[in-house]
Design an enzyme around this catalytic site. Structure first.
Site, PDB file in Angstrom:
ATOM      1  N   HIS A   5      -5.283  -0.062   1.336  1.00 15.21           N
ATOM      2  CA  HIS A   5      -5.792  -1.270   1.781  1.00 15.21           C
ATOM      3  C   HIS A   5      -6.912  -1.092   2.806  1.00 15.21           C
ATOM      4  CE1 HIS A   5      -3.263  -0.553   5.390  1.00 15.21           C
ATOM      5  NE2 HIS A   5      -4.009  -1.432   5.935  1.00 15.21           N
TER       6      HIS A   5
ATOM      7  N   ASP B 244       0.787  -1.338  -0.090  1.00 17.81           N
ATOM      8  CA  ASP B 244       0.084   0.030   0.060  1.00 17.81           C
ATOM      9  C   ASP B 244       0.839   1.002  -0.070  1.00 17.81           C
ATOM     10  OD1 ASP B 244      -1.759   2.002   0.581  1.00 17.81           O
ATOM     11  OD2 ASP B 244      -2.863   1.082   2.046  1.00 17.81           O
TER      12      ASP B 244
ATOM     13  N   GLU C  94     -10.422  -2.289  15.239  1.00 15.46           N
ATOM     14  CA  GLU C  94      -9.310  -3.156  15.987  1.00 15.46           C
ATOM     15  C   GLU C  94      -8.996  -2.400  17.216  1.00 15.46           C
ATOM     16  OE1 GLU C  94      -6.140  -3.701  13.576  1.00 15.46           O
ATOM     17  OE2 GLU C  94      -7.422  -5.221  12.138  1.00 15.46           O
TER      18      GLU C  94
ATOM     19  N   GLU D  30       1.323   2.528  13.070  1.00 16.13           N
ATOM     20  CA  GLU D  30       0.434   2.386  12.023  1.00 16.13           C
ATOM     21  C   GLU D  30      -0.771   1.502  12.737  1.00 16.13           C
ATOM     22  OE1 GLU D  30      -2.059   1.116  10.360  1.00 16.13           O
ATOM     23  OE2 GLU D  30      -0.995   0.053   8.877  1.00 16.13           O
TER      24      GLU D  30
END
Length: 521
Positions: A469, A226, A328, A319
């Site tokens: 992504h 990406d 998440e 990240e």
């Protein structure tokens, strides 16, 4: 295939039914039922007389008390429950026969559910189907058996229609209860203490599936390829060496170690890279292969569970972003590290991010995903929508399907935000650009490397720019909303962690008096 014409033809071919004693025309099961019924004595509804059968009782009521029970069933359109209530009402109140003639259409005196309770034990009248009573009455009066069969079919069809309507109402009520239950879950106090946050308090075995998903190389290959993502981090670090020169850097969730190596190349004195997934063993080999082991220290474990070899760090890089930014809940771990290890004057990068929404008008996609269930090879599967709609869809959206200007609904400063602010509600206004149907709301995020940077870097995951992504998160509406160019579509969004799985999200939209909760998991 059986058709209505076949049914009508069969009815016309039926032999005349006999009212006599010709038992040969009655099958064994029906004959047994009649014998069983006839063997049961029945107490009259209006006096103490004991009759030999249900049929004899009804005839007695008509002849002696001038009350035709079958006429009452027909006149007041009584179903099984209404018939049972009427019989129990008569027995329990010992009402006069004359009081049943000329009753008002509504309310009937036996409407109460209390009259479902039998007055007599094993009352044969309660074991009799009121529809059969009406049918026998028709036959006894010499009515056309074909007409009787049609009447019975019509009555059955009416009952089926009523049952379908009742089922639809029940399904609607069930959906409302589901929405209510979701709301209760969203607003309920978590059973955890909350001092560290739900993610930090997960046991290692509870979080195993999450970290296992990052143990395979394929997900890291996708992220590294990406270019929008990876080159933005690289450009931020390489074009702002003054930010990293001689600094101690912590990389939370280092994966293959790419960000740690960028930081080392940008001039960091020391980089500590932490990851719980098995990929860290490959990261150790990668670091050694690039002769950076003197600058980069790799530690396996959750940031919440380990102890760093330093007391404070100057910079935290990570990240951490998931779908719709917060999926998440990895930002929770970054904030944990910030509060425990970040030195005064230090910074988390990226430091700013926001979430935006826009309206979508894609009738074809709505037809393919939602309206599809209305007619599946001729069958109604609309109930499937209740399962399909609440699942948010992660996909690349065509920019030409946007029908509004985007609006930012939340901005997060990673150096200031606290855990509780990652769950929020926000009103929004979408300025519509096309007169059409709004079929969905799309969500995406933008990322900024800003604090102390002479060369600021940002990237977007929106549908108008190069895809990433992360794609976009699409919240399909069960029913499209008509909108006019120039108007403002107003709504409210609520984002909450799933208390049972704090890495997943509940996202609730309130739009035009409609409310729908979506899961992102």
């Amino acid at each position: 295939d059986l058709t209505l014409a076949d049914v009508d033809g069969a009815a016309e071919e039926m032999p005349e039914l006999s009212d006599g004693d010709d038992d040969d025309d009655v099958d064994d099961e029906e004959q047994w039922q009649w014998m069983e019924e006839d063997s049961q004595p029945v107490t009259c509804l209006f006096c103490d007389r004991l009759l030999s059968s249900v049929n004899a009782t009804l005839q007695h009521c008509t002849a002696e008390h001038q009350v035709n029970i079958v006429d009452l069933i027909r006149n007041y359109n009584l179903d099984d429950y209404g018939y049972i209530k009427m019989i129990n009402f008569i027995r329990s109140t010992k009402c006069k026969a004359s009081s049943l003639n000329g009753l008002p259409d509504a309310p009937l005196p036996w409407e109460s559910e209390d009259f479902l309770q039998p007055v007599l034990q094993d009352d044969p009248l309660l074991q009799t189907d009121p529809e059969e009573l009406c049918e026998r009455s028709c036959l006894a009066s010499g009515a056309d058996p074909h007409n009787a069969l049609v009447h019975r079919a019509q009555a059955a069809e009416e009952r089926a229609r009523s049952a379908e309507e009742a089922l639809a109402r029940a399904m609607d009520d069930l959906h409302k209860l589901k929405v209510l239950a979701q709301g209760l879950v969203l607003n309920a106090e978590t059973s955890r203490s909350g001092t560290l946050g739900a993610v930090a308090e997960l046991r290692e075995d509870e979080d195993e599936a999450y970290f296992s998903s990052y143990g395979h190389y394929s997900i890291h290959e996708e992220m590294l390829k990406d270019k929008v993502r990876t080159e933005s981090y690289r450009d931020f670090m390489y074009s702002n060496p003054e930010v990293f020169r001689d600094k101690v850097v912590l990389d939370v969730g280092c994966g293959t170690g790419i960000l740690s190596m960028f930081a080392a190349q940008a001039g960091a004195k020391k980089v500590i890279a932490v990851d719980q997934s098995e990929i860290i063993y490959q990261a150790m080999d990668i670091v050694r292969s690039n002769q950076l082991e003197d600058k980069i220290t790799l530690i396996k474990g959750r940031i919440e569970d380990i102890k760093l070899p330093v007391e404070k760090v100057d910079i935290i890089i990570s990240e951490w972003m998931g779908y719709f930014l917060l999926f998440e809940s990895m930002l929770d771990s970054v904030l944990y590290a910030r509060d425990l290890y970040l030195a005064d004057g230090g910074s988390v990068y990226p430091d700013l991010c926001n979430i935006s929404l826009a309206a979508v008008g894609d009738v074809q996609k709505h037809q393919d995903r939602i309206a599809f269930w209305d007619d599946v090879y001729g069958f109604n599967m609309a109930c499937m929508k209740k399962a399909v709609v609440p699942e948010a869809v992660v996909e690349v959206l065509k920019a030409d399907t946007l029908i509004s200007e985007p609006t930012v609904i939340q901005t997060i400063d990673c150096n200031r935000v606290c855990l509780s602010e990652l769950e929020f509600s926000s009103d929004f206004h979408l300025k519509i650009t096309n007169t059409t149907d709004c079929t969905a709301i799309v969500g995406y995020f933008d990322i900024f490397f800003d604090k102390g940077c002479s060369n600021k870097v940002m990237f977007s995951t929106g549908p108008q720019v190069t895809k990433t992504h992360w794609k976009q998160t699409v919240f399909l509406l069960e029913k499209p909303v008509s909108v006019q160019a120039g108007e403002e579509l107003q709504g409210k969004i609520t984002v909450r962690k799933n208390k049972k799985d704090p890495r997943s999200l509940w996202v609730t939209f309130e739009l035009r008096d409609r409310k729908q909760t979506y899961s992102l998991q």
